[in-house]
Scaffold this motif. Structure first.
Motif, PDB file in Angstrom:
ATOM      1  N   GLU A   1      13.138  -2.242  20.125  1.00 21.66           N
ATOM      2  CA  GLU A   1      12.417  -3.201  20.091  1.00 21.66           C
ATOM      3  C   GLU A   1      13.432  -4.614  19.888  1.00 21.66           C
ATOM      4  O   GLU A   1      14.285  -4.389  18.941  1.00 21.66           O
TER       5      GLU A   1
ATOM      6  N   PHE B   1      12.996  -7.173  18.567  1.00 23.75           N
ATOM      7  CA  PHE B   1      12.256  -8.255  17.917  1.00 23.75           C
ATOM      8  C   PHE B   1      12.994  -9.122  17.030  1.00 23.75           C
ATOM      9  O   PHE B   1      12.694 -10.186  17.015  1.00 23.75           O
TER      10      PHE B   1
ATOM     11  N   SER C   1      -0.291  -6.005  22.016  1.00 22.80           N
ATOM     12  CA  SER C   1       0.992  -5.764  22.241  1.00 22.80           C
ATOM     13  C   SER C   1       1.400  -5.034  23.513  1.00 22.80           C
ATOM     14  O   SER C   1       0.613  -4.442  24.187  1.00 22.80           O
TER      15      SER C   1
ATOM     16  N   ASP D   1       8.306   0.943  12.073  1.00 20.88           N
ATOM     17  CA  ASP D   1       9.095   0.277  12.769  1.00 20.88           C
ATOM     18  C   ASP D   1       9.830  -0.784  11.994  1.00 20.88           C
ATOM     19  O   ASP D   1      10.970  -1.056  12.285  1.00 20.88           O
TER      20      ASP D   1
ATOM     21  N   GLN E   1      14.142  -1.590  12.095  1.00 26.28           N
ATOM     22  CA  GLN E   1      14.552  -2.610  12.901  1.00 26.28           C
ATOM     23  C   GLN E   1      16.024  -2.822  12.615  1.00 26.28           C
ATOM     24  O   GLN E   1      16.610  -2.849  11.528  1.00 26.28           O
TER      25      GLN E   1
ATOM     26  N   ARG F   1      11.960  -2.802  24.359  1.00 27.99           N
ATOM     27  CA  ARG F   1      10.588  -3.190  24.122  1.00 27.99           C
ATOM     28  C   ARG F   1      10.747  -4.356  23.295  1.00 27.99           C
ATOM     29  O   ARG F   1      11.790  -4.978  23.116  1.00 27.99           O
TER      30      ARG F   1
ATOM     31  N   ASN G   1       3.331  -3.057  24.226  1.00 31.35           N
ATOM     32  CA  ASN G   1       3.718  -1.433  23.986  1.00 31.35           C
ATOM     33  C   ASN G   1       2.501  -0.661  24.425  1.00 31.35           C
ATOM     34  O   ASN G   1       2.537   0.384  24.584  1.00 31.35           O
TER      35      ASN G   1
ATOM     36  N   SER H   1       8.139  -6.219  19.683  1.00 26.13           N
ATOM     37  CA  SER H   1       7.310  -6.152  18.881  1.00 26.13           C
ATOM     38  C   SER H   1       6.076  -6.680  19.282  1.00 26.13           C
ATOM     39  O   SER H   1       6.302  -7.890  19.879  1.00 26.13           O
TER      40      SER H   1
END
Length: 560
Positions: free
Chosen positions: A446, A448, A269, A79, A83, A470, A271, A472
């Protein structure tokens, strides 16, 4: 009966034996149970970089216990590398590819059992989905977490610290030299990320599910104990094959509830909600995982605090007792009679476990003195998330559990990040990032960096972020993700406008757009479905078949 017997025994099966012998296998090798080793090793993923050595010790254990190991490779994306660019579109969809590839290899070769080697975000759930689908003896073994880096902003750094640091640099809070230092010193070893992100959450939950040997999810990547448990895993898979203990005897309603409770207790998380939903779907247990999370979150205490909820990393958690300690503390709340890959029950594992290090109540509390009396992950509903949204109150300040703010809307991750760094997001804003769901993203990217930039610019406690994408596991701050229905399916998040008021109330489990129902319906009538961003290749297929985040973002083959 051994599955491999169908192709390896009898005069008529000479073809298959000859094919194996072309690779150096002996007549004796082919009389033993054939154990597949699905290895996601590569030089692309730090969490998998040590899996060559781990695989060798697994092979040693299998051969020592009377089996023949046969190793094959699977893909696995990091991931972190994906990113902030188009690569992130592929990360969640890769979970389905991993499950399909493991299933395919196991069926092509009729393996008698499988050892699954993977450590990271979509690889662990993908492998567990395959195990549940195949229903043969399986054990998952991760590669272990990495060590934390140089201390930065009050805690040990990791690769995500650079995103926070970039926000600080853009706000003139740190110097360029301080920023550059992190590049060399934030990731001192290989391994899955040092914090409790999705990777380490899923490795921990694999233990809680009973699919990994005790401590197998949290022993450090560079530890001798990691190699020792690899050999133990090889020995143990042979026992499962002999006793015919298959994956669906371990992945049950009871073990999934155990995993949910551990996730809540350690504030794992968000997720994990989606991944456990997908695993339950493959195991065909007939279980509403979102409803279970919702109900259990209200009565499962938070017993562990790990970065990003504290300064302590995964290795600190392991030394404090890890998942085994959580299971012991929570045994009165758990289904302790369910089977595990040790060929023993959860309770038998608890009773047999020996701790190598002293406990640490700064990391793992007793059930009588928890960090909080509710779990660290919560399911929200409301007119902005009719089917659900997921948040992680265990990772943000209690003052943010009721947040009312003004919407500032973006139709992509990149647009939001650019605005944050440019100083266009201010105190009191609710950043809305949409068209990033399973279909609309596609791939449910994500958010993030957006959260890290808000943190770096000093906005973590004065803003919120909602998205159909989503997050992270390392993100903290007030956020709600997985909003379903997503914008690309005409969910209400698609019609939020700049200046609207949004209210997030974790205690009431609500997420609402404070606009009249009449106005919402008026806007929805004007909304037009956008064209898919990808029309060819795997993402083109994923756009068409992906289910919503509330359904685990699994492929819905009924749509073909």
């Amino acid at each position: 009966m051994k599955r491999s017997k169908q192709i390896l025994e009898g005069l008529h099966n000479q073809y298959y034996r000859a094919t194996y012998k072309s690779m150096g296998f002996s007549t004796d090798d082919l009389k033993r149970p054939i154990i597949g080793i699905a290895n996601a090793w590569s030089e692309c993923v730090p969490g998998h970089f040590n899996l060559r050595q781990v695989a060798q010790r697994v092979k040693d254990g299998i051969y020592r216990a009377g089996g023949t190991p046969v190793e094959f490779g699977t893909i696995g994306g990091c991931d972190g590398f994906a990113q902030g660019h188009d690569g992130m579109h592929y990360i969640l969809p890769s979970r389905e590819l991993i499950a399909d590839s493991v299933e395919s290899m196991a069926q092509i070769n009729l393996f008698d059992g499988l050892v699954l080697l993977g450590s990271c975000d979509k690889i662990v759930p993908g492998m567990l989905m395959a195990a549940a689908r195949l229903d043969i003896p399986c054990i998952l073994l991760p590669g272990g977490p990495m060590e934390g880096g140089i201390v930065f902003d009050g805690r040990k750094s990791d690769q995500t610290s650079s995103a926070e640091a970039l926000g600080m640099l853009s706000a003139n809070k740190i110097t360029e030299d301080e920023y550059t230092l992190l590049e060399n010193l934030s990731c001192p070893t290989c391994g899955s990320c040092s914090y409790l992100g999705t990777a380490n959450t899923m490795c921990s939950l694999s233990e809680a599910l009973g699919m990994t040997l005790p401590d197998g999810g949290v022993i450090p990547a560079y530890s001798a104990a990691r190699l020792a448990i690899a050999e133990g895993t090889g020995i143990k898979i042979m026992e499962l094959v002999e006793k015919n203990i298959t994956a669906r005897q371990i992945i049950t309603k009871g073990s999934i509830r155990n995993a949910i409770k551990v996730c809540l207790a350690m504030s794992g998380s968000t997720n994990a909600v989606m991944h456990l939903t997908a695993i339950a779907n493959e195991a065909e247990v007939g279980m509403d995982v979102l409803q279970e999370f919702d109900e259990l979150s209200r009565k499962t205490p938070q017993l562990a605090k790990i970065n990003p909820a504290s300064e302590y990393n995964m290795i600190d958690f392991y030394q404090a007792g890890g998942v085994s300690k959580l299971l012991e503390e929570m045994h009165s709340l758990m289904d302790t009679g369910v089977m595990t890959v040790t060929a023993r029950t959860v309770m038998e594992n608890i009773q047999a476990h020996k701790y190598q290090y002293p406990g640490n109540e700064n990391i793992i509390k007793s059930i009588d003195s928890p960090f909080g009396y509710e779990g660290g992950v919560a399911v929200l509903r409301g007119n902005l998330a009719p089917d659900t949204g997921i948040t992680k109150p265990g990772a943000f300040d209690k003052s943010l559990r009721h947040f009312k703010g003004t919407a500032i809307c973006f139709n992509s991750e990149e647009a939001a990040e650019e605005a944050i760094l440019a100083g266009k997001v201010h105190d009191g804003h609710v950043v809305v990032i949409r068209y990033e769901g399973p279909k609309g993203g596609p791939g449910m990217r994500e958010m993030f960096k957006a959260m890290k930039y808000l943190y770096g610019r000093g906005l973590a406690k004065t803003t919120a972020l909602v998205t159909d994408g989503r997050f992270s596991g390392t993100n903290n701050g007030c956020f709600v993700g997985h909003i379903s229905p997503e914008a690309a399916e005409g969910g209400p998040i698609a019609i939020v406008e700049n200046g609207d008021t949004i209210e997030i109330d974790v205690e009431k489990r609500s997420l609402d757009l404070l606009v009249s129902e009449e106005e919402i319906q008026k806007r929805l009538k004007k909304w037009q479905r956008p064209e898919p961003k990808f029309k060819r290749g795997y993402l083109g297929l994923y756009c068409k078949l992906a289910s919503s985040g509330s359904k685990g973002a699994v492929l819905n083959y009924d749509k073909i």
